[in-house]
Write a protein that holds these residues in place. Structure first.
Motif, PDB file in Angstrom:
ATOM      1  N   ALA A  22       0.654  -1.250   0.120  1.00 39.39           N
ATOM      2  CA  ALA A  22      -0.086  -0.195   0.105  1.00 39.39           C
ATOM      3  C   ALA A  22       0.821   1.282   0.277  1.00 39.39           C
ATOM      4  CB  ALA A  22      -0.446   0.521   1.186  1.00 39.39           C
ATOM      5  N   ARG A  23       1.724   1.102   0.709  1.00 37.02           N
ATOM      6  CA  ARG A  23       3.371   2.267   0.782  1.00 37.02           C
ATOM      7  C   ARG A  23       3.273   2.401  -0.371  1.00 37.02           C
ATOM      8  NH1 ARG A  23       3.655   5.996   5.283  1.00 37.02           N
ATOM      9  NH2 ARG A  23       5.544   6.576   3.920  1.00 37.02           N
ATOM     10  N   ALA A  24       3.830   1.268  -1.492  1.00 36.03           N
ATOM     11  CA  ALA A  24       4.310   1.162  -2.996  1.00 36.03           C
ATOM     12  C   ALA A  24       2.677   2.306  -3.584  1.00 36.03           C
ATOM     13  CB  ALA A  24       4.553   0.580  -3.251  1.00 36.03           C
ATOM     14  N   LEU A  25       1.492   2.076  -3.557  1.00 36.51           N
ATOM     15  CA  LEU A  25       1.138   2.275  -4.383  1.00 36.51           C
ATOM     16  C   LEU A  25       0.082   3.641  -4.688  1.00 36.51           C
ATOM     17  CD1 LEU A  25      -1.092  -0.723  -4.454  1.00 36.51           C
ATOM     18  CD2 LEU A  25      -0.166   0.604  -6.784  1.00 36.51           C
ATOM     19  N   LEU A  26       0.078   4.680  -2.554  1.00 33.88           N
ATOM     20  CA  LEU A  26      -0.884   5.426  -2.225  1.00 33.88           C
ATOM     21  C   LEU A  26      -0.303   6.265  -2.917  1.00 33.88           C
ATOM     22  CD1 LEU A  26      -2.501   3.666   0.889  1.00 33.88           C
ATOM     23  CD2 LEU A  26      -3.982   3.572  -1.300  1.00 33.88           C
ATOM     24  N   PRO A  27       1.160   6.804  -2.137  1.00 32.01           N
ATOM     25  CA  PRO A  27       1.786   7.609  -2.400  1.00 32.01           C
ATOM     26  C   PRO A  27       1.648   8.789  -4.652  1.00 32.01           C
ATOM     27  CG  PRO A  27       3.013   6.253  -1.621  1.00 32.01           C
ATOM     28  CD  PRO A  27       1.818   5.518  -1.824  1.00 32.01           C
ATOM     29  N   SER A  28       0.656   7.377  -5.095  1.00 34.19           N
ATOM     30  CA  SER A  28       1.059   7.646  -6.570  1.00 34.19           C
ATOM     31  C   SER A  28       0.167   8.821  -7.049  1.00 34.19           C
ATOM     32  CB  SER A  28       0.681   6.720  -7.441  1.00 34.19           C
ATOM     33  OG  SER A  28       0.401   7.061  -8.586  1.00 34.19           O
ATOM     34  N   ALA A  49      -1.474   2.223   6.376  1.00 35.70           N
ATOM     35  CA  ALA A  49      -0.460   2.485   5.255  1.00 35.70           C
ATOM     36  C   ALA A  49      -1.261   4.241   4.857  1.00 35.70           C
ATOM     37  CB  ALA A  49       0.134   1.588   3.836  1.00 35.70           C
ATOM     38  N   ALA A  50      -2.621   4.226   4.475  1.00 37.99           N
ATOM     39  CA  ALA A  50      -3.660   5.345   4.558  1.00 37.99           C
ATOM     40  C   ALA A  50      -3.452   5.998   5.799  1.00 37.99           C
ATOM     41  CB  ALA A  50      -4.739   4.080   4.595  1.00 37.99           C
ATOM     42  N   ALA A  51      -3.352   5.474   6.976  1.00 40.82           N
ATOM     43  CA  ALA A  51      -3.699   6.200   8.032  1.00 40.82           C
ATOM     44  C   ALA A  51      -2.001   7.045   7.797  1.00 40.82           C
ATOM     45  CB  ALA A  51      -3.739   5.366   9.483  1.00 40.82           C
ATOM     46  N   GLU A  52      -1.342   6.546   8.468  1.00 38.58           N
ATOM     47  CA  GLU A  52       0.308   7.227   7.730  1.00 38.58           C
ATOM     48  C   GLU A  52       0.395   8.679   6.514  1.00 38.58           C
ATOM     49  OE1 GLU A  52       3.595   4.532   7.582  1.00 38.58           O
ATOM     50  OE2 GLU A  52       2.574   3.733   9.378  1.00 38.58           O
ATOM     51  N   LEU A  53      -0.656   8.175   6.116  1.00 39.17           N
ATOM     52  CA  LEU A  53      -0.138   8.742   4.723  1.00 39.17           C
ATOM     53  C   LEU A  53      -1.456   9.978   4.711  1.00 39.17           C
ATOM     54  CD1 LEU A  53      -0.099   6.297   1.369  1.00 39.17           C
ATOM     55  CD2 LEU A  53       2.004   8.185   2.421  1.00 39.17           C
ATOM     56  N   GLY A  54      -2.288  10.007   6.272  1.00 39.88           N
ATOM     57  CA  GLY A  54      -3.574  10.310   6.134  1.00 39.88           C
ATOM     58  C   GLY A  54      -4.544  10.893   5.206  1.00 39.88           C
ATOM     59  N   LEU A  55      -5.261   9.242   4.813  1.00 39.39           N
ATOM     60  CA  LEU A  55      -6.295   8.766   4.149  1.00 39.39           C
ATOM     61  C   LEU A  55      -6.770   8.301   4.900  1.00 39.39           C
ATOM     62  CD1 LEU A  55      -4.268   7.189   0.765  1.00 39.39           C
ATOM     63  CD2 LEU A  55      -5.387   9.780   1.449  1.00 39.39           C
ATOM     64  N   ASP A  60     -11.205   8.448   1.697  1.00 42.19           N
ATOM     65  CA  ASP A  60     -10.507   8.484   0.723  1.00 42.19           C
ATOM     66  C   ASP A  60     -10.197   7.098   0.087  1.00 42.19           C
ATOM     67  OD1 ASP A  60     -10.163  11.457   1.488  1.00 42.19           O
ATOM     68  OD2 ASP A  60      -9.379  10.958   2.797  1.00 42.19           O
ATOM     69  N   LEU A  61     -10.479   6.735   0.468  1.00 41.91           N
ATOM     70  CA  LEU A  61      -9.709   5.429  -0.105  1.00 41.91           C
ATOM     71  C   LEU A  61     -11.131   3.828   0.353  1.00 41.91           C
ATOM     72  CD1 LEU A  61      -7.841   3.789  -1.300  1.00 41.91           C
ATOM     73  CD2 LEU A  61      -6.349   2.853   0.943  1.00 41.91           C
ATOM     74  N   SER A  62     -11.075   2.852  -0.274  1.00 47.71           N
ATOM     75  CA  SER A  62     -12.107   1.888   0.182  1.00 47.71           C
ATOM     76  C   SER A  62     -10.727   0.927   0.378  1.00 47.71           C
ATOM     77  CB  SER A  62     -13.161   1.607  -0.772  1.00 47.71           C
ATOM     78  OG  SER A  62     -13.937   2.319  -1.060  1.00 47.71           O
ATOM     79  N   VAL A  63     -11.482  -0.461   0.830  1.00 47.63           N
ATOM     80  CA  VAL A  63     -10.699  -0.778   1.299  1.00 47.63           C
ATOM     81  C   VAL A  63     -11.632  -2.729   1.365  1.00 47.63           C
ATOM     82  CG1 VAL A  63      -9.149  -2.187   2.906  1.00 47.63           C
ATOM     83  CG2 VAL A  63      -8.755  -0.061   2.239  1.00 47.63           C
TER      84      VAL A  63
END
Length: 133
Positions: A22-28, A49-55, A60-63
């Protein structure tokens, strides 16, 4: 939009592997609006990973996960949507197949025939319509 292999990231099938994926995909710049995780443990890593990126999940993101592990489903917030494995049905089919082999004294080689069992979708709070940009 068709299948995009760049949006498939493989790693270990646990929380750490999913976190890294997720850390590889989400900052894109063209980040996905949803992640499908191979199991509930991987959904945990995606949430982190989403939480660390502020999502925020699901704003912001469905899981969505796959397996409906009770411990995870009851303790991850928001509760993760999942595809539930039919454990009882899987066990019953395995026993029936084994019994058939025992009853016929048949020796089999090679892969067993594949069977499809229904895996219900369990909708919970981790999915929402994609955000508008």
């Amino acid at each position: 939009m068709g299948f995009n292999p760049a949006l498939v990231v493989a790693d270990r099938s646990d929380a750490l592997g999913s976190y890294r994926a997720a850390r590889a995909l989400l900052p894109s710049a063209h980040r996905p609006t949803a992640l499908f995780c191979f199991n509930g443990r991987m959904a945990m890593g995606a949430y982190r990973a989403a939480a660390e990126l502020g999502l925020t999940v699901p704003t912001d993101l469905s899981v969505i996960g796959f397996d409906n592990q009770e411990l995870i489903s009851e303790n991850l917030h928001p509760a993760p949507a999942t595809v539930a494995l039919p454990h009882y049905g899987m066990g019953a089919r395995a026993i029936a197949r084994l019994q058939a082999v025992i009853d016929t004294s048949e020796t089999t080689t090679g892969p067993a025939p594949q069977e499809v069992l229904r895996c219900p979708l369990v909708i919970r709070d981790s999915v929402a319509p994609p955000p508008r940009y």
